[in-house]
Scaffold this motif. Structure first.
Motif, PDB file in Angstrom:
ATOM      1  N   VAL A 191       5.811  12.295   8.676  1.00  0.00           N
ATOM      2  CA  VAL A 191       4.734  12.529   7.709  1.00  0.00           C
ATOM      3  C   VAL A 191       3.664  13.406   8.337  1.00  0.00           C
ATOM      4  O   VAL A 191       3.206  14.383   7.727  1.00  0.00           O
ATOM      5  N   THR A 204       4.181   7.265   1.351  1.00  0.00           N
ATOM      6  CA  THR A 204       4.384   6.327   2.446  1.00  0.00           C
ATOM      7  C   THR A 204       4.308   4.907   1.912  1.00  0.00           C
ATOM      8  O   THR A 204       3.507   4.605   1.027  1.00  0.00           O
ATOM      9  N   GLU A 215       7.743   5.312   6.044  1.00  0.00           N
ATOM     10  CA  GLU A 215       6.732   4.311   6.356  1.00  0.00           C
ATOM     11  C   GLU A 215       5.436   5.022   6.740  1.00  0.00           C
ATOM     12  O   GLU A 215       5.446   6.181   7.171  1.00  0.00           O
ATOM     13  N   HIS A 216       4.328   4.306   6.617  1.00  0.00           N
ATOM     14  CA  HIS A 216       3.009   4.897   6.848  1.00  0.00           C
ATOM     15  C   HIS A 216       2.883   5.592   8.204  1.00  0.00           C
ATOM     16  O   HIS A 216       2.280   6.652   8.297  1.00  0.00           O
ATOM     17  N   ASP A 217       3.435   4.996   9.241  1.00  0.00           N
ATOM     18  CA  ASP A 217       3.224   5.538  10.586  1.00  0.00           C
ATOM     19  C   ASP A 217       4.374   6.408  11.079  1.00  0.00           C
ATOM     20  O   ASP A 217       4.475   6.699  12.269  1.00  0.00           O
ATOM     21  N   ASP A 219       5.015   0.489   3.038  1.00  0.00           N
ATOM     22  CA  ASP A 219       4.856  -0.454   4.147  1.00  0.00           C
ATOM     23  C   ASP A 219       6.137  -0.614   4.967  1.00  0.00           C
ATOM     24  O   ASP A 219       6.081  -0.694   6.191  1.00  0.00           O
ATOM     25  N   LYS A 278       0.845  -1.197   0.000  1.00  0.00           N
ATOM     26  CA  LYS A 278       0.000   0.000   0.000  1.00  0.00           C
ATOM     27  C   LYS A 278       0.879   1.245   0.000  1.00  0.00           C
ATOM     28  O   LYS A 278       1.868   1.307   0.734  1.00  0.00           O
ATOM     29  N   ILE A 279       0.523   2.237  -0.814  1.00  0.00           N
ATOM     30  CA  ILE A 279       1.217   3.518  -0.767  1.00  0.00           C
ATOM     31  C   ILE A 279       0.187   4.631  -0.629  1.00  0.00           C
ATOM     32  O   ILE A 279      -0.967   4.471  -1.023  1.00  0.00           O
ATOM     33  N   GLU A 280       0.623   5.724  -0.042  1.00  0.00           N
ATOM     34  CA  GLU A 280      -0.187   6.935   0.033  1.00  0.00           C
ATOM     35  C   GLU A 280       0.693   8.075  -0.453  1.00  0.00           C
ATOM     36  O   GLU A 280       1.899   8.079  -0.204  1.00  0.00           O
TER      37      GLU A 280
END
Length: 185
Positions: free
Chosen positions: A126, A76, A120-122, A78, A51-53
Motif C-alpha cells: 500500500v 485496506t 491489510e492496513h500495514d 483489518d 476499519k477500512i481505508e
C-alpha cells in the motif's frame, strides 16, 4: 505486520483464468476522479466489518498521465484472511472476485473498468502504491518516462493483463527508488 487470524492462501488464484485483453492508453480524463469518488462511496456504504481505508491509486489517479481507463482503488482491511469481513459485502455491492493471492485480493466491476485491491492496513504494498502515485503527481520527468514505457509495451499483444503489469516492473522499481531518495528514505 501483525499475524492474520488464520493462514493466508499460498498461491495465486486467478478466478476465470488468464484473459487476453486489447488495451490502449487514453489521455487523462477528469471524469476518472469522479468515478473514483462514486466507487469510494459505494465501497464505504458496504457493511464491511472493521476499519477500512480507501485511496485512488494507479495511473488514473495522476492528473496529466495517460492511462488505461481502469480505475484502481486500494482498500485496506483489518485481516486479509477474514474474507467474511469484506468479500461478501463487496460482491453484494456488484464487484466480482478476480484475484486471491497471498496478502492481496482483487475485486472488479463486471465491466472491468474498476479494480479494487484489498490489503491489510500495514501491508508495505500500500505504501508503495501511494509512493508511486504521489511521485508521479509531482515529477514530470518520471511521469513522462512511465507513460512512454506504457505506450511502448501496449504496442505489443498481451495474452494476460498480469504479463503487461510484470513488464513494467523494472521501470516502476527505478521510479520508486528515485521517489524514496527524494523523500530521504
Amino acid at each position: 505486520m501483525r499475524k492474520p487470524r488464520r493462514p493466508d492462501v499460498t498461491t495465486l488464484e486467478l478466478v476465470g483464468g488468464a484473459e487476453a485483453l486489447e488495451l490502449e492508453l487514453h489521455s487523462y480524463d477528469e471524469r476518472w476522479a469522479s468515478s473514483y469518488l462514486e466507487h469510494r462511496r459505494r465501497i464505504s456504504d458496504t457493511p464491511m466489518a472493521g476499519k477500512i481505508e480507501i485511496q485512488h491509486i494507479g495511473s488514473t489517479s495522476v492528473p496529466g498521465l495517460a492511462a488505461k481507463p481502469i480505475i484502481d482503488i486500494v482498500v485496506t482491511v483489518d485481516d486479509i484472511t477474514a474474507e467474511e469481513d469484506y468479500l461478501d459485502a463487496l460482491v453484494d455491492a456488484g464487484y466480482e472476485l478476480r484475484v486471491r493471492e497471498p496478502r492481496h485480493r482483487l475485486v472488479r466491476t463486471p465491466a472491468r473498468d474498476v479494480h479494487v485491491h484489498l490489503f491489510e492496513h500495514d501491508d508495505p504494498a500500500v505504501d508503495d502504491y501511494i509512493l508511486l502515485r504521489d511521485h508521479l503527481r509531482s515529477d514530470a520527468e518520471d511521469r513522462s518516462l512511465y507513460e512512454n514505457t506504457k505506450r511502448r509495451l501496449l504496442s505489443k499483444r498481451w495474452d494476460d493483463m498480469n504479463d503487461y503489469a510484470d513488464a513494467k516492473t523494472d521501470v516502476i522499481a527505478a521510479i520508486k527508488a528515485r521517489a524514496r531518495a527524494a523523500r530521504g528514505r
